[in-house]
Design a protein around this motif. Sequence first.
Motif, PDB file in Angstrom:
ATOM      1  N   GLU A  50     -81.824 -71.950  -9.231  1.00  0.00           N
ATOM      2  CA  GLU A  50     -82.966 -71.391  -8.505  1.00  0.00           C
ATOM      3  C   GLU A  50     -82.825 -69.878  -8.436  1.00  0.00           C
ATOM      4  O   GLU A  50     -81.800 -69.346  -8.007  1.00  0.00           O
ATOM      5  N   LEU A  51     -83.862 -69.193  -8.879  1.00  0.00           N
ATOM      6  CA  LEU A  51     -83.919 -67.733  -8.808  1.00  0.00           C
ATOM      7  C   LEU A  51     -84.921 -67.333  -7.742  1.00  0.00           C
ATOM      8  O   LEU A  51     -86.074 -67.785  -7.755  1.00  0.00           O
ATOM      9  N   VAL A  52     -84.476 -66.498  -6.812  1.00  0.00           N
ATOM     10  CA  VAL A  52     -85.352 -65.954  -5.781  1.00  0.00           C
ATOM     11  C   VAL A  52     -85.420 -64.442  -5.975  1.00  0.00           C
ATOM     12  O   VAL A  52     -84.389 -63.763  -5.984  1.00  0.00           O
ATOM     13  N   VAL A  53     -86.624 -63.925  -6.180  1.00  0.00           N
ATOM     14  CA  VAL A  53     -86.836 -62.484  -6.283  1.00  0.00           C
ATOM     15  C   VAL A  53     -87.417 -62.016  -4.954  1.00  0.00           C
ATOM     16  O   VAL A  53     -88.505 -62.443  -4.554  1.00  0.00           O
ATOM     17  N   LEU A  54     -86.661 -61.176  -4.260  1.00  0.00           N
ATOM     18  CA  LEU A  54     -87.085 -60.638  -2.961  1.00  0.00           C
ATOM     19  C   LEU A  54     -87.541 -59.201  -3.155  1.00  0.00           C
ATOM     20  O   LEU A  54     -86.750 -58.339  -3.555  1.00  0.00           O
ATOM     21  N   VAL A  55     -88.809 -58.951  -2.897  1.00  0.00           N
ATOM     22  CA  VAL A  55     -89.385 -57.620  -3.106  1.00  0.00           C
ATOM     23  C   VAL A  55     -89.519 -56.915  -1.763  1.00  0.00           C
ATOM     24  O   VAL A  55     -90.142 -57.441  -0.822  1.00  0.00           O
ATOM     25  N   LEU A  56     -88.921 -55.726  -1.679  1.00  0.00           N
ATOM     26  CA  LEU A  56     -88.945 -54.934  -0.449  1.00  0.00           C
ATOM     27  C   LEU A  56     -89.510 -53.553  -0.748  1.00  0.00           C
ATOM     28  O   LEU A  56     -89.417 -53.043  -1.866  1.00  0.00           O
ATOM     29  N   ASP A  57     -90.107 -52.933   0.315  1.00  0.00           N
ATOM     30  CA  ASP A  57     -90.557 -51.559   0.161  1.00  0.00           C
ATOM     31  C   ASP A  57     -89.435 -50.614   0.557  1.00  0.00           C
ATOM     32  O   ASP A  57     -88.304 -51.047   0.850  1.00  0.00           O
ATOM     33  N   ALA A  58     -89.715 -49.321   0.574  1.00  0.00           N
ATOM     34  CA  ALA A  58     -88.684 -48.323   0.856  1.00  0.00           C
ATOM     35  C   ALA A  58     -88.110 -48.442   2.256  1.00  0.00           C
ATOM     36  O   ALA A  58     -87.027 -47.936   2.534  1.00  0.00           O
ATOM     37  N   LYS A  59     -88.838 -49.137   3.149  1.00  0.00           N
ATOM     38  CA  LYS A  59     -88.361 -49.328   4.519  1.00  0.00           C
ATOM     39  C   LYS A  59     -87.723 -50.710   4.701  1.00  0.00           C
ATOM     40  O   LYS A  59     -87.562 -51.181   5.826  1.00  0.00           O
ATOM     41  N   ALA A  60     -87.398 -51.341   3.585  1.00  0.00           N
ATOM     42  CA  ALA A  60     -86.755 -52.660   3.594  1.00  0.00           C
ATOM     43  C   ALA A  60     -87.639 -53.745   4.196  1.00  0.00           C
ATOM     44  O   ALA A  60     -87.140 -54.740   4.702  1.00  0.00           O
ATOM     45  N   LYS A 288     -91.414 -51.720 -10.844  1.00  0.00           N
ATOM     46  CA  LYS A 288     -89.947 -51.641 -10.940  1.00  0.00           C
ATOM     47  C   LYS A 288     -89.484 -52.756 -11.867  1.00  0.00           C
ATOM     48  O   LYS A 288     -89.962 -53.886 -11.765  1.00  0.00           O
ATOM     49  N   THR A 289     -88.565 -52.443 -12.760  1.00  0.00           N
ATOM     50  CA  THR A 289     -87.980 -53.439 -13.663  1.00  0.00           C
ATOM     51  C   THR A 289     -86.475 -53.385 -13.530  1.00  0.00           C
ATOM     52  O   THR A 289     -85.872 -52.306 -13.559  1.00  0.00           O
ATOM     53  N   VAL A 290     -85.864 -54.555 -13.368  1.00  0.00           N
ATOM     54  CA  VAL A 290     -84.413 -54.642 -13.217  1.00  0.00           C
ATOM     55  C   VAL A 290     -83.876 -55.729 -14.147  1.00  0.00           C
ATOM     56  O   VAL A 290     -84.613 -56.615 -14.584  1.00  0.00           O
ATOM     57  N   SER A 291     -82.598 -55.648 -14.427  1.00  0.00           N
ATOM     58  CA  SER A 291     -81.909 -56.704 -15.157  1.00  0.00           C
ATOM     59  C   SER A 291     -81.079 -57.516 -14.185  1.00  0.00           C
ATOM     60  O   SER A 291     -80.572 -56.987 -13.181  1.00  0.00           O
ATOM     61  N   ALA A 292     -80.938 -58.799 -14.454  1.00  0.00           N
ATOM     62  CA  ALA A 292     -80.198 -59.666 -13.544  1.00  0.00           C
ATOM     63  C   ALA A 292     -79.541 -60.801 -14.310  1.00  0.00           C
ATOM     64  O   ALA A 292     -80.062 -61.262 -15.331  1.00  0.00           O
ATOM     65  N   SER A 293     -78.399 -61.250 -13.804  1.00  0.00           N
ATOM     66  CA  SER A 293     -77.708 -62.415 -14.350  1.00  0.00           C
ATOM     67  C   SER A 293     -77.924 -63.592 -13.419  1.00  0.00           C
ATOM     68  O   SER A 293     -77.703 -63.478 -12.207  1.00  0.00           O
ATOM     69  N   VAL A 294     -78.360 -64.697 -13.986  1.00  0.00           N
ATOM     70  CA  VAL A 294     -78.519 -65.933 -13.208  1.00  0.00           C
ATOM     71  C   VAL A 294     -77.502 -66.921 -13.751  1.00  0.00           C
ATOM     72  O   VAL A 294     -77.696 -67.517 -14.817  1.00  0.00           O
ATOM     73  N   THR A 295     -76.393 -67.068 -13.052  1.00  0.00           N
ATOM     74  CA  THR A 295     -75.299 -67.919 -13.517  1.00  0.00           C
ATOM     75  C   THR A 295     -74.865 -68.938 -12.479  1.00  0.00           C
ATOM     76  O   THR A 295     -73.945 -69.715 -12.726  1.00  0.00           O
ATOM     77  N   GLU A 296     -75.529 -68.951 -11.328  1.00  0.00           N
ATOM     78  CA  GLU A 296     -75.178 -69.872 -10.256  1.00  0.00           C
ATOM     79  C   GLU A 296     -76.363 -70.772  -9.939  1.00  0.00           C
ATOM     80  O   GLU A 296     -77.480 -70.556 -10.407  1.00  0.00           O
ATOM     81  N   ALA A 297     -76.097 -71.780  -9.105  1.00  0.00           N
ATOM     82  CA  ALA A 297     -77.164 -72.709  -8.723  1.00  0.00           C
ATOM     83  C   ALA A 297     -78.250 -72.021  -7.911  1.00  0.00           C
ATOM     84  O   ALA A 297     -79.408 -72.447  -7.922  1.00  0.00           O
ATOM     85  N   HIS A 298     -77.884 -70.930  -7.214  1.00  0.00           N
ATOM     86  CA  HIS A 298     -78.847 -70.206  -6.386  1.00  0.00           C
ATOM     87  C   HIS A 298     -78.554 -68.715  -6.498  1.00  0.00           C
ATOM     88  O   HIS A 298     -77.444 -68.263  -6.190  1.00  0.00           O
ATOM     89  N   THR A 299     -79.516 -67.944  -6.950  1.00  0.00           N
ATOM     90  CA  THR A 299     -79.349 -66.504  -7.144  1.00  0.00           C
ATOM     91  C   THR A 299     -80.503 -65.767  -6.476  1.00  0.00           C
ATOM     92  O   THR A 299     -81.667 -66.121  -6.671  1.00  0.00           O
ATOM     93  N   ILE A 300     -80.170 -64.744  -5.680  1.00  0.00           N
ATOM     94  CA  ILE A 300     -81.178 -63.893  -5.053  1.00  0.00           C
ATOM     95  C   ILE A 300     -81.100 -62.509  -5.677  1.00  0.00           C
ATOM     96  O   ILE A 300     -80.031 -61.899  -5.740  1.00  0.00           O
ATOM     97  N   VAL A 301     -82.220 -62.031  -6.192  1.00  0.00           N
ATOM     98  CA  VAL A 301     -82.300 -60.686  -6.766  1.00  0.00           C
ATOM     99  C   VAL A 301     -83.236 -59.870  -5.886  1.00  0.00           C
ATOM    100  O   VAL A 301     -84.411 -60.213  -5.726  1.00  0.00           O
ATOM    101  N   GLU A 302     -82.712 -58.805  -5.312  1.00  0.00           N
ATOM    102  CA  GLU A 302     -83.494 -57.942  -4.426  1.00  0.00           C
ATOM    103  C   GLU A 302     -84.031 -56.756  -5.221  1.00  0.00           C
ATOM    104  O   GLU A 302     -83.281 -56.064  -5.903  1.00  0.00           O
ATOM    105  N   VAL A 303     -85.333 -56.545  -5.143  1.00  0.00           N
ATOM    106  CA  VAL A 303     -85.980 -55.446  -5.859  1.00  0.00           C
ATOM    107  C   VAL A 303     -86.706 -54.577  -4.846  1.00  0.00           C
ATOM    108  O   VAL A 303     -87.568 -55.061  -4.103  1.00  0.00           O
ATOM    109  N   THR A 304     -86.353 -53.307  -4.794  1.00  0.00           N
ATOM    110  CA  THR A 304     -86.990 -52.367  -3.880  1.00  0.00           C
ATOM    111  C   THR A 304     -87.927 -51.460  -4.654  1.00  0.00           C
ATOM    112  O   THR A 304     -87.526 -50.840  -5.643  1.00  0.00           O
TER     113      THR A 304
END
Length: 318
Positions: A50-60, A288-304
Amino acid sequence: MLPRFLILLLLGTCAGAVSAQETPSFPGSDPAADWRKAAEEKIGQLRKGELVVLVLDAKAQPVKDAAVTVKQQRHAFPFSVVVDPAMFGETGDDKNAREYRDHVATLFGGVQVPENASDEEREAVRLWALGLGLPAADSAHDLTDVTLSLDPAGLSAPAEAIAALAPEAEPEESLRLAKYSFPVEASSETALQLQAFYTRDLFTAAFADPRFAEIELTALWAPDESGPGWTLFNHDWTPRPVAEMLQQLLRKTWWTEDGGLTSATGEWAGRVFLGEYRISVADGGRTKTVSASVTEAHTIVEVTIGDEAAPAPSATPE
């Protein structure tokens, strides 16, 4: 972990080419066969997370309705190929050499060199692989190699063939289906179709087996019209049926390109194949574009993404 060793399983009486009378039908080939559903479920459990992409603004703070695009770049499971070192050396500018390298880069996630390659050849391949971010050629493997020699006249069901490999392996051992080949008569369309469909099903069974950590093929290209019956591409670079089947498997069936809008909590979530990803986020003029590795059962990628909008194009002076 036991030292690497080689296990050879012979299916039928002897290995050989498929005759023109053979048809692409074999035990377990029925599209409705029970083993297929079980394999698909196992692949979903073993090879996805499961990949979760969490999108935040400059104020988190979470950003709602941001557009998320998820594109896979490489598998975590290495589908690799033994390459011809000559295609990476002095003939590197040759048209066929460029075509060769392009196909390796497009289809595979790892490369290996033949055992008889020189140190200079190994280094040339290693540097090329590292330049693309692929695992270095000849990297150490904590894997137990098993090989499969096929007799087209006595094929068993692919799931049974995979289950029978290394029956005495320890539970913690990881296996590599090494130097896989299925020789056929290259002039027989029927034989080539059998090769393609059986390979598809065999790889499906291996991918669904938790013991397997890599699959390695042996030959990419036949440099002349009389080339061997186990290559993916003909001398003119037209794909054989097995190449088309592998492209479908590795870049479509077992490949993730997904996306959508973030929720009120700023999240987009989905199940994806384990591997390397490029994740793009857009919200109005902000991107915004980022690179990420998904190698676990649950991965959270935070993008600001910043608060400022992208600058408007400058006006052309009159």
